[in-house]
Design a protein around this motif. Sequence first.
Motif, mmCIF file in Angstrom:
data_model
loop_
_atom_site.group_PDB
_atom_site.id
_atom_site.type_symbol
_atom_site.label_atom_id
_atom_site.label_comp_id
_atom_site.label_asym_id
_atom_site.label_seq_id
_atom_site.Cartn_x
_atom_site.Cartn_y
_atom_site.Cartn_z
ATOM 1 N N UNK A 278 0.826 -1.207 0.000
ATOM 2 C CA UNK A 278 0.000 0.000 0.000
ATOM 3 C C UNK A 278 0.861 1.259 0.000
ATOM 4 N N UNK A 279 1.930 1.231 0.775
ATOM 5 C CA UNK A 279 2.841 2.377 0.839
ATOM 6 C C UNK A 279 3.515 2.603 -0.513
ATOM 7 N N UNK A 280 3.956 1.516 -1.147
ATOM 8 C CA UNK A 280 4.631 1.626 -2.433
ATOM 9 C C UNK A 280 3.685 2.184 -3.501
ATOM 10 N N UNK A 281 2.449 1.731 -3.486
ATOM 11 C CA UNK A 281 1.487 2.256 -4.465
ATOM 12 C C UNK A 281 1.275 3.746 -4.266
ATOM 13 N N UNK A 282 1.184 4.173 -3.018
ATOM 14 C CA UNK A 282 0.963 5.594 -2.742
ATOM 15 C C UNK A 282 2.124 6.445 -3.225
ATOM 16 N N UNK A 283 3.340 5.865 -3.213
ATOM 17 C CA UNK A 283 4.536 6.607 -3.623
ATOM 18 C C UNK A 283 4.931 6.305 -5.071
ATOM 19 N N UNK A 284 4.119 5.514 -5.771
ATOM 20 C CA UNK A 284 4.380 5.149 -7.165
ATOM 21 C C UNK A 284 5.731 4.458 -7.305
ATOM 22 N N UNK A 285 5.980 3.498 -6.411
ATOM 23 C CA UNK A 285 7.207 2.699 -6.435
ATOM 24 C C UNK A 285 6.826 1.248 -6.682
ATOM 25 N N UNK A 286 7.533 0.589 -7.580
ATOM 26 C CA UNK A 286 7.249 -0.814 -7.867
ATOM 27 C C UNK A 286 7.857 -1.705 -6.779
ATOM 28 N N UNK A 287 7.346 -2.932 -6.677
ATOM 29 C CA UNK A 287 7.743 -3.825 -5.593
ATOM 30 C C UNK A 287 8.182 -5.174 -6.155
ATOM 31 N N UNK A 288 9.283 -5.690 -5.611
ATOM 32 C CA UNK A 288 9.731 -7.056 -5.886
ATOM 33 C C UNK A 288 9.734 -7.817 -4.568
ATOM 34 N N UNK A 289 9.061 -8.969 -4.528
ATOM 35 C CA UNK A 289 9.096 -9.829 -3.348
ATOM 36 C C UNK A 289 10.217 -10.848 -3.526
#
Length: 329
Positions: A278-289
Motif C-alpha cells: 500500500x505504501x509503495x502504491x501511494x509513492x508510485x514505487x514498484x515492488x519485488x518480493x
Amino acid sequence: MSVAQRVLDALDAPMQVAGRELQVTASVGIAIDDRRYANADEMLRDADIALYRAKQLGRKRYELFDETLARSAIDVLTLEGELRRALLNDEFEPYFQPIRALGVAGMPVVGHEALIRWNHPTRGVLAPGEFLKVAEDSSLIETIDWRLYEHACWHLARCSAPDTFLTVNVSARHLRYIDFDERFLAMLERTGAAPERLVVEVTEGALLDNPERVRMTLEQLRAKGVGSALDDFGTGYSSLSYLHSLPLRILKIDRSFVDGLDKHGNTSSITVVEAILALARALDIRVIAEGIETPTQRDVLLAMGCDMGQGFLLGRPAPCESPDASDAA
C-alpha cells in the motif's frame, strides 16, 4: 587463564573519568610459550589470532591459541591467496536470477539480479557465503564487486532481452566514495550497457553512514537513467524516513516476510506485506518480493497485487548462457 580472568574482572568495574562513569571491557588472547616458537614475534602473532577469536565470540572474554586456531588462520591465508589469484585469472562470474511479473499471464521474465559466483579451479562453483568474509577482511571485496559490475553489464548489453532490466547490489563501502556515480557511469559506457536498464540496489544500512551523500549519488545516477532499489525493505532502521527523499524506482520486500506467508496462523507477515504494498502504491514505487519458494507464497502475493517476484520457485541463478534455464520451475 586465571590472570586473564582477573584482568577482565578488574576492567569490568566502572571507571570515573572527568566526572563521568565509563564502562570498559576487554578481550584477551593467550599463547603459551613452548619450543615451537623461535622468537617473541611468533608468539605474539598466535596470541593476536586468539584475541581476534575472542572478539568474534562476543568480546569480554579470553581465548587460548591452539592447533584449531592455527589451522583456521592458515586456511584464511590460503583462501586470501586464492582470491588474489582468482582476480588475476578472471575466475569470478555473474549468475543471473530471474525477476518475474507476477500479475501477467505466464509470469514472464522482466529482469534479473546479478549475483557473484567464483569458478574455483578445484572446488567448483562457489557462492559468496564461502569466500565473502575473507574477501571483506582482506579488502578484496571492492575489486570483486567491480569485476561483477563489469561482467554483468557486458552480458546485459549482449545476452539479455532488450526489454528487461538488471539489478546489481551496491554496498555501503562503495557509496562512501564521492565519485562512485562517475565511475559507475563510465563503466556503463565502456561496456555498452544502457543506463535505463540498470538498477542499483542499496540496503537501509548503507543509508546510515551518510544519507545525504547516498541521496546525491542516486540522484546523479537517476539523471543519467540508472534506477535505484531499496533492498531488504522492512528489516532496517529508518525505512519510512528515507522513502520520501530517495529517488527510488523499486522496493524489495525482504524474504523473511515472504517466508511467513505460507505459515498457518501467521497473520503478521501478511499484514506487513500488505502495508508495504500500500505504501509503495501511494509513492508510485514498484515492488519485488524476494525469496518466493512455494506456490502458496506466490499465490498470496498475487492476490495482494504484488508487481514482481524472485526466488527459487520462479528461477534459480544461472550463468548468462542460460539465465532462464529454470523457466520450468
